[in-house]
Each structure stands twice: as C-alpha cells, then as structure tokens.
Design a protein around this motif. Structure first.
Motif, mmCIF file in Angstrom:
data_model
loop_
_atom_site.group_PDB
_atom_site.id
_atom_site.type_symbol
_atom_site.label_atom_id
_atom_site.label_comp_id
_atom_site.label_asym_id
_atom_site.label_seq_id
_atom_site.Cartn_x
_atom_site.Cartn_y
_atom_site.Cartn_z
ATOM 1 N N GLY A 1 0.775 -1.227 0.000
ATOM 2 C CA GLY A 1 0.000 0.000 0.000
ATOM 3 C C GLY A 1 0.807 1.277 0.000
ATOM 4 O O GLY A 1 0.235 2.370 -0.012
ATOM 5 N N GLU A 2 2.155 1.187 0.002
ATOM 6 C CA GLU A 2 3.011 2.360 -0.003
ATOM 7 C C GLU A 2 3.774 2.445 -1.311
ATOM 8 O O GLU A 2 4.099 1.414 -1.922
ATOM 9 C CB GLU A 2 4.021 2.313 1.161
ATOM 10 C CG GLU A 2 3.402 2.411 2.545
ATOM 11 C CD GLU A 2 4.465 2.413 3.631
ATOM 12 O OE1 GLU A 2 5.651 2.153 3.304
ATOM 13 O OE2 GLU A 2 4.134 2.678 4.790
ATOM 14 N N LYS B 1 10.317 3.879 1.166
ATOM 15 C CA LYS B 1 11.244 3.382 2.191
ATOM 16 C C LYS B 1 12.689 3.789 1.900
ATOM 17 O O LYS B 1 13.386 4.269 2.816
ATOM 18 C CB LYS B 1 11.119 1.868 2.320
ATOM 19 C CG LYS B 1 11.889 1.287 3.499
ATOM 20 C CD LYS B 1 11.359 -0.067 3.898
ATOM 21 C CE LYS B 1 9.997 0.058 4.570
ATOM 22 N NZ LYS B 1 9.508 -1.242 5.097
ATOM 23 N N PRO B 2 13.205 3.634 0.667
ATOM 24 C CA PRO B 2 14.558 4.154 0.409
ATOM 25 C C PRO B 2 14.690 5.652 0.675
ATOM 26 O O PRO B 2 15.725 6.110 1.168
ATOM 27 C CB PRO B 2 14.784 3.826 -1.074
ATOM 28 C CG PRO B 2 13.884 2.682 -1.351
ATOM 29 C CD PRO B 2 12.685 2.894 -0.486
ATOM 30 N N PHE B 3 13.641 6.415 0.372
ATOM 31 C CA PHE B 3 13.672 7.856 0.609
ATOM 32 C C PHE B 3 13.820 8.150 2.100
ATOM 33 O O PHE B 3 14.657 8.959 2.514
ATOM 34 C CB PHE B 3 12.399 8.494 0.061
ATOM 35 C CG PHE B 3 12.295 9.972 0.316
ATOM 36 C CD1 PHE B 3 12.959 10.877 -0.500
ATOM 37 C CD2 PHE B 3 11.546 10.455 1.375
ATOM 38 C CE1 PHE B 3 12.880 12.247 -0.268
ATOM 39 C CE2 PHE B 3 11.454 11.823 1.614
ATOM 40 C CZ PHE B 3 12.129 12.711 0.786
ATOM 41 N N LYS B 4 13.015 7.503 2.926
ATOM 42 C CA LYS B 4 13.046 7.760 4.368
ATOM 43 C C LYS B 4 14.371 7.316 4.972
ATOM 44 O O LYS B 4 14.964 8.032 5.796
ATOM 45 C CB LYS B 4 11.881 7.047 5.057
ATOM 46 C CG LYS B 4 10.518 7.603 4.704
ATOM 47 C CD LYS B 4 9.422 7.046 5.605
ATOM 48 C CE LYS B 4 9.253 5.551 5.440
ATOM 49 N NZ LYS B 4 8.145 5.027 6.261
ATOM 50 N N PHE B 5 14.854 6.135 4.588
ATOM 51 C CA PHE B 5 16.101 5.633 5.156
ATOM 52 C C PHE B 5 17.293 6.459 4.687
ATOM 53 O O PHE B 5 18.240 6.674 5.456
ATOM 54 C CB PHE B 5 16.281 4.155 4.804
ATOM 55 C CG PHE B 5 15.634 3.221 5.773
ATOM 56 C CD1 PHE B 5 16.375 2.574 6.749
ATOM 57 C CD2 PHE B 5 14.267 2.995 5.736
ATOM 58 C CE1 PHE B 5 15.779 1.707 7.655
ATOM 59 C CE2 PHE B 5 13.662 2.135 6.638
ATOM 60 C CZ PHE B 5 14.414 1.494 7.604
ATOM 61 N N ALA B 6 17.270 6.916 3.444
ATOM 62 C CA ALA B 6 18.364 7.758 2.957
ATOM 63 C C ALA B 6 18.439 9.054 3.753
ATOM 64 O O ALA B 6 19.528 9.501 4.141
ATOM 65 C CB ALA B 6 18.174 8.053 1.467
ATOM 66 N N GLY C 1 0.281 -2.350 5.920
ATOM 67 C CA GLY C 1 -0.210 -2.024 4.594
ATOM 68 C C GLY C 1 -1.536 -1.291 4.576
ATOM 69 O O GLY C 1 -2.082 -1.028 3.503
ATOM 70 N N GLY C 2 -2.068 -0.953 5.741
ATOM 71 C CA GLY C 2 -3.320 -0.204 5.795
ATOM 72 C C GLY C 2 -3.091 1.281 5.549
ATOM 73 O O GLY C 2 -2.032 1.711 5.092
ATOM 74 N N ALA C 3 -4.102 2.069 5.870
ATOM 75 C CA ALA C 3 -4.012 3.523 5.674
ATOM 76 C C ALA C 3 -2.893 4.094 6.539
ATOM 77 O O ALA C 3 -2.714 3.715 7.697
ATOM 78 C CB ALA C 3 -5.336 4.181 6.032
ATOM 79 N N GLY C 4 -2.131 5.018 5.953
ATOM 80 C CA GLY C 4 -1.004 5.606 6.667
ATOM 81 C C GLY C 4 -0.923 7.108 6.484
ATOM 82 O O GLY C 4 -1.538 7.680 5.584
ATOM 83 N N ALA C 5 -0.154 7.751 7.339
ATOM 84 C CA ALA C 5 0.040 9.198 7.269
ATOM 85 C C ALA C 5 0.900 9.548 6.061
ATOM 86 O O ALA C 5 1.710 8.733 5.616
ATOM 87 C CB ALA C 5 0.694 9.689 8.557
ATOM 88 N N TRP D 1 3.148 6.128 8.643
ATOM 89 C CA TRP D 1 2.727 5.541 9.916
ATOM 90 C C TRP D 1 1.235 5.237 9.886
ATOM 91 O O TRP D 1 0.428 6.050 9.418
ATOM 92 C CB TRP D 1 3.038 6.475 11.075
ATOM 93 C CG TRP D 1 4.507 6.733 11.253
ATOM 94 C CD1 TRP D 1 5.539 5.930 10.862
ATOM 95 C CD2 TRP D 1 5.111 7.873 11.873
ATOM 96 N NE1 TRP D 1 6.741 6.493 11.191
ATOM 97 C CE2 TRP D 1 6.516 7.687 11.812
ATOM 98 C CE3 TRP D 1 4.608 9.029 12.468
ATOM 99 C CZ2 TRP D 1 7.412 8.617 12.335
ATOM 100 C CZ3 TRP D 1 5.495 9.953 12.984
ATOM 101 C CH2 TRP D 1 6.877 9.753 12.926
ATOM 102 N N SER D 2 0.877 4.094 10.429
ATOM 103 C CA SER D 2 -0.508 3.646 10.367
ATOM 104 C C SER D 2 -1.445 4.609 11.090
ATOM 105 O O SER D 2 -1.135 5.105 12.182
ATOM 106 C CB SER D 2 -0.634 2.252 10.989
ATOM 107 O OG SER D 2 -1.981 1.830 10.999
#
Length: 351
Positions: free
Chosen positions: A75-76, A81-86, A234-238, A243-244
C-alpha cells in the motif's frame, strides 16, 4: 616577530654591556607567552562525509522515484522506504561526523569506528532496501523466497552491528573533556536514548500472535514480523511517514528514539546561544540541568509511544488514558525545568 624584537632592543643598546643582555633576556621572557596557543583540530571524517553525500543523492533519486514510479508495496509507494532511510542515514552520518570532530582523545579509534559504521552498517542496510525497491518487493519481514530471506538477514546483521558500533562510539564520546557541561551530558544521553530507539526495531522482527500460531502449526509463511500492532501492515497511513492511522505502529517510537542523537545536542547548542540574551541561562549548571530534564522527558515520550503502539492505538487516535499520561509527562517536565531554573538562579545569587 620575537627575533625581530630582540634585534631591535639589542641594536638600541650596542656595546655588549651586561645590562643589555639582561634586557634582551627579559624581552624573550615576556614575548614568548604571548604566542597564540595551538588548538588541536580534527579534519572531517571523510567516509562519513561521503556517506552523507551519497545518502543525499539517493534521497533525490528516491524522491524522483516517488513521482514517476507508480508501483506500490504493501500500500506504499515502492520508493518511499529508500527515501526515508536515505534521509535518516544522511542525518546520522552528519551527526557522527560532527561528534567525532569534537573529540580530543581516542581520535584514531573513533575514526575507525566511524569507518566501520559506514561500510558495515549504513551501506549494507541501504543497499538491501534499495535492491528490494528496484525489484518492487517488500524489504522488511520478507520470507517469500530464499533471496528475500538472505536480503532480510543482511539487513538484520547490519542493524545489530550498527547498534554495537553506536554503543561503542557513545562510550568513547562519553569520556571526552568538554568545556561545555551541558554538551557533555547531551551527547551521551542522546546516544543512550538513540540506542533504545534502535532496540525498538527488534520488537518488530518478532512474529505476531497470528504468525506464531501459523508457524506452530508447521505452515510456511512469507512474512514474519510487523511494525503494526492490532492489525495488518499495509493499511491507511500518514503522508510521507506512512505511519498507520488505523492500528498501533512501532515505527513512531522507533523514529523518535533514534533522533535523540540529534535533538539533545541541538538543545545544548540552542541553550548556549540563548544564554547570550537571557541571563538565567548563563550559568552552566542551569543549562546542564535543563538538558538532563529534557533527556528524561524525551525518554519518557519514547516509552509512551511504545506503550501506545503496543496497545494497538494509532498516533492520531490516542485514548483518554494515553492523553492523561502524556499530560502528566508534560507537566512533570515543565515543573522540573522551572525548578532547575529557580534553584540554580538562587544559588548564583547566593554566590
């Protein structure tokens, strides 16, 4: 400059008298201490600087991927994820570069620890995450194929090594001589809370109750572990963070705890700057006390977020009990900060 001064004095008193020699000796004695003391400096840690720059480039590439690549994973967007971790690793590398640049003792040891951190923790972790993003599959908790298991094992090993290296860096940074007492407390307390934040990641790797039941029944599953509590990943996130907004999410406390590494030293710097304008902050004891109070409050906030997530509550929908505890934490921090300020001000007035 000292030699020229001696020649001038000697030239004015030619003749080789004993008193001339004494005057020359006096000039040497006075002039020598006036030389500017040499302050030891440390050049930037090149591997960490290059690592921060590489993470910034990866952040830009991942940002473009978010715009042009429409693939989704759980759902993302696949490049989220690479963007946030970078971004996180870039900030981590910059912080370590600054901290190592402040030291006076064990420079070589800290330099090697920083280098191993780059090549043993940051690069393997981000390489695995990016590799899975390119493939369009989940990086964390993925046991779908043997390749996915290997990739997740690499990430896990890098994370364990990263924890140990950060701990070692914190120990060596703790025993440094610093003129600013508030910073002397801010750095080790920031490292300690950051290590606690890292440890929250290990809670996510444990099988959920449903996964444990399936494994006990001898059934192979493709996912082991989760960051959501009380629901499925995988549900709705911010926006941006992901974040869920439906269940508890351990990533919130993980994020907050990790960045104590930057927050507390930054607070010490801000307090020192504010001391130029506010007399109440000019005492080192006041600033140190406020840093300690802030660290306790920060640790309390991290613990509160773990507790909230473990009870299956999203960050955006806390219940009355969570709000009450949060209010009590805020009040305790405010009272302690006011008490530190008043006590140190009174001691200063009393000499």
């Amino acid at each position: 400059m000292i030699t020229s001064l001696v020649h001038v004095v000697a030239g004015q008193h030619a003749g080789g008298r004993q008193d001339d020699s004494e005057r020359t000796s006096t000039v040497l004695t006075i002039a020598q201490p006036s030389a500017r003391p040499q302050v030891a400096t440390t050049s930037p840690h090149r591997p960490l600087v290059l690592c921060a720059a590489a993470m910034a480039v990866l952040g830009v590439i991942s940002g473009l991927g978010l715009v042009i690549d429409e693939r989704l994973v759980m759902g993302e967007p696949v490049w989220l994820k690479p963007f946030k971790f970078a971004a996180s690793f870039s900030l981590y590398a910059i912080t370590l570069t600054w901290m190592i640049g402040q030291v006076q003792r064990w420079r070589r040891t800290l330099w090697w620890l920083g280098t191993v951190t780059v090549f043993g923790f940051v690069l393997p972790e981000i390489a695995a995450i990016t590799f899975q993003a390119v493939r369009g599959v989940r990086s964390h908790f993925n046991f779908s194929t043997q390749l996915d298991e290997i990739v997740f094992a690499v990430m896990g090993g890098a994370a364990y090594l990263g924890w140990l290296l950060t701990f070692a860096l914190g120990v060596f940074l703790l025993f440094q001589r610093r003129t600013d007492r508030s910073m002397a407390w801010a750095i080790p307390l920031g490292v300690a809370i950051s290590l606690a934040g890292m440890s929250i990641g290990y809670l996510m790797t444990a099988p959920t109750a449903e996964q444990a039941q399936t494994l006990d029944a001898g059934i192979a599953i493709t996912t082991i572990g989760a960051h959501s509590v009380g629901g499925l990943d995988g549900g709705a996130g911010a926006p941006v963070t992901g974040w869920s907004t439906e269940t508890g999410d351990l990533r919130v406390a993980h994020f907050v705890g990790l960045h104590a590494l930057q927050a507390l030293p930054l607070l010490a710097i801000v307090l020192r700057l504010l001391a130029r304008r506010f007399a109440v902050l000019r005492g080192a004891a006041t600033r140190t006390g406020l840093v300690i109070v802030a660290a306790l409050g920060y640790a309390g906030l991290t613990g509160l977020l773990v507790w909230q997530a473990q009870r299956g509550q999203p960050l955006t929908r806390p219940d009355q009990l969570t709000l009450s505890v949060a209010g009590a934490l805020v009040a305790a921090v405010a009272i302690c900060a006011a008490g530190v300020t008043a006590l140190t001000a009174r001691r200063a007035r009393n000499g």
